[in-house]
Design a protein around this motif. Structure first.
Motif, PDB file in Angstrom:
ATOM      1  N   TYR A  53      98.961 -17.755  31.495  1.00  0.00           N
ATOM      2  CA  TYR A  53      99.030 -19.052  30.836  1.00  0.00           C
ATOM      3  C   TYR A  53      99.881 -19.964  31.699  1.00  0.00           C
ATOM      4  CZ  TYR A  53      97.624 -16.432  26.666  1.00  0.00           C
ATOM      5  OH  TYR A  53      96.959 -15.643  25.773  1.00  0.00           O
ATOM      6  N   HIS A  81      96.442 -20.961  23.844  1.00  0.00           N
ATOM      7  CA  HIS A  81      97.845 -20.553  23.971  1.00  0.00           C
ATOM      8  C   HIS A  81      98.370 -19.940  22.676  1.00  0.00           C
ATOM      9  CE1 HIS A  81      99.254 -22.186  27.944  1.00  0.00           C
ATOM     10  NE2 HIS A  81      98.047 -22.706  27.858  1.00  0.00           N
ATOM     11  N   ALA A  82      97.915 -20.450  21.539  1.00  0.00           N
ATOM     12  CA  ALA A  82      98.385 -19.943  20.246  1.00  0.00           C
ATOM     13  C   ALA A  82      97.662 -18.658  19.843  1.00  0.00           C
ATOM     14  CB  ALA A  82      98.186 -21.000  19.162  1.00  0.00           C
ATOM     15  N   ASP A  97      90.146 -25.745  22.679  1.00  0.00           N
ATOM     16  CA  ASP A  97      91.303 -26.545  23.061  1.00  0.00           C
ATOM     17  C   ASP A  97      92.363 -25.627  23.662  1.00  0.00           C
ATOM     18  OD1 ASP A  97      94.162 -27.651  21.803  1.00  0.00           O
ATOM     19  OD2 ASP A  97      92.852 -29.228  22.589  1.00  0.00           O
ATOM     20  N   ALA A  98      93.074 -26.117  24.677  1.00  0.00           N
ATOM     21  CA  ALA A  98      94.100 -25.303  25.338  1.00  0.00           C
ATOM     22  C   ALA A  98      95.173 -24.837  24.364  1.00  0.00           C
ATOM     23  CB  ALA A  98      94.735 -26.084  26.484  1.00  0.00           C
ATOM     24  N   ASN A  99      95.531 -25.681  23.395  1.00  0.00           N
ATOM     25  CA  ASN A  99      96.544 -25.277  22.411  1.00  0.00           C
ATOM     26  C   ASN A  99      96.076 -24.079  21.590  1.00  0.00           C
ATOM     27  OD1 ASN A  99      98.401 -27.272  23.145  1.00  0.00           O
ATOM     28  ND2 ASN A  99      97.441 -28.769  21.801  1.00  0.00           N
ATOM     29  N   LEU A 100      94.792 -24.037  21.277  1.00  0.00           N
ATOM     30  CA  LEU A 100      94.241 -22.898  20.534  1.00  0.00           C
ATOM     31  C   LEU A 100      94.287 -21.619  21.371  1.00  0.00           C
ATOM     32  CD1 LEU A 100      91.136 -24.646  18.914  1.00  0.00           C
ATOM     33  CD2 LEU A 100      93.279 -23.997  17.779  1.00  0.00           C
ATOM     34  N   GLU A 144     105.193 -28.534  31.037  1.00  0.00           N
ATOM     35  CA  GLU A 144     106.350 -28.917  30.236  1.00  0.00           C
ATOM     36  C   GLU A 144     106.688 -30.394  30.432  1.00  0.00           C
ATOM     37  OE1 GLU A 144     107.213 -26.657  28.187  1.00  0.00           O
ATOM     38  OE2 GLU A 144     106.347 -24.910  29.169  1.00  0.00           O
ATOM     39  N   SER A 155     101.735 -23.619  31.262  1.00  0.00           N
ATOM     40  CA  SER A 155     102.097 -24.702  30.346  1.00  0.00           C
ATOM     41  C   SER A 155     102.730 -25.833  31.126  1.00  0.00           C
ATOM     42  CB  SER A 155     103.099 -24.214  29.299  1.00  0.00           C
ATOM     43  OG  SER A 155     102.548 -23.181  28.533  1.00  0.00           O
TER      44      SER A 155
END
Length: 100
Positions: free
Chosen positions: A36, A18-19, A13-16, A40, A38
């Motif tokens: 990265y 980025h984190a 997942d993209a959130n994973l 917004e 993002s």
């Protein structure tokens, strides 16, 4: 191929991504830096007898794949008409990513 490598490493997942630690991405892909992007804000507005207008706000960030340090960050915002560039959403994205 990239998606498979990321999924195999638990980053499906993209959130994973980025984190996660950019140093891990550097190891996986042999990269010196990681970019990265993002989203917004992403708006679409339609009016009767008018063209579609799309508003975008993105943040571009480059981090070192060796240290994890942020090297560069740039916000970007645009509002475009889908019919004016002749390509719908693809045209909007092309206009968004092209230099001003």
């Amino acid at each position: 191929m990239v998606k498979s490598v990321l999924s195999d490493d638990g980053l499906s997942d993209a959130n994973l991504v980025h984190a996660g630690d950019p140093r891990r991405l550097g190891e996986l892909f042999g990269a010196d830096a990681v970019m990265y992007i993002s989203i917004e804000r992403w708006d679409a507005r339609y009016a009767v007898l008018s063209t579609a207008r799309h508003g975008f706000e993105l943040t571009y960030t480059i981090k070192s794949a060796h240290t994890g340090q942020e090297l560069w960050k740039q916000p970007s915002a645009r509002c475009v008409s889908a019919s004016a560039n002749g390509g719908g959403i693809a045209g909007c994205l092309q206009m968004l990513l092209s230099p001003r």
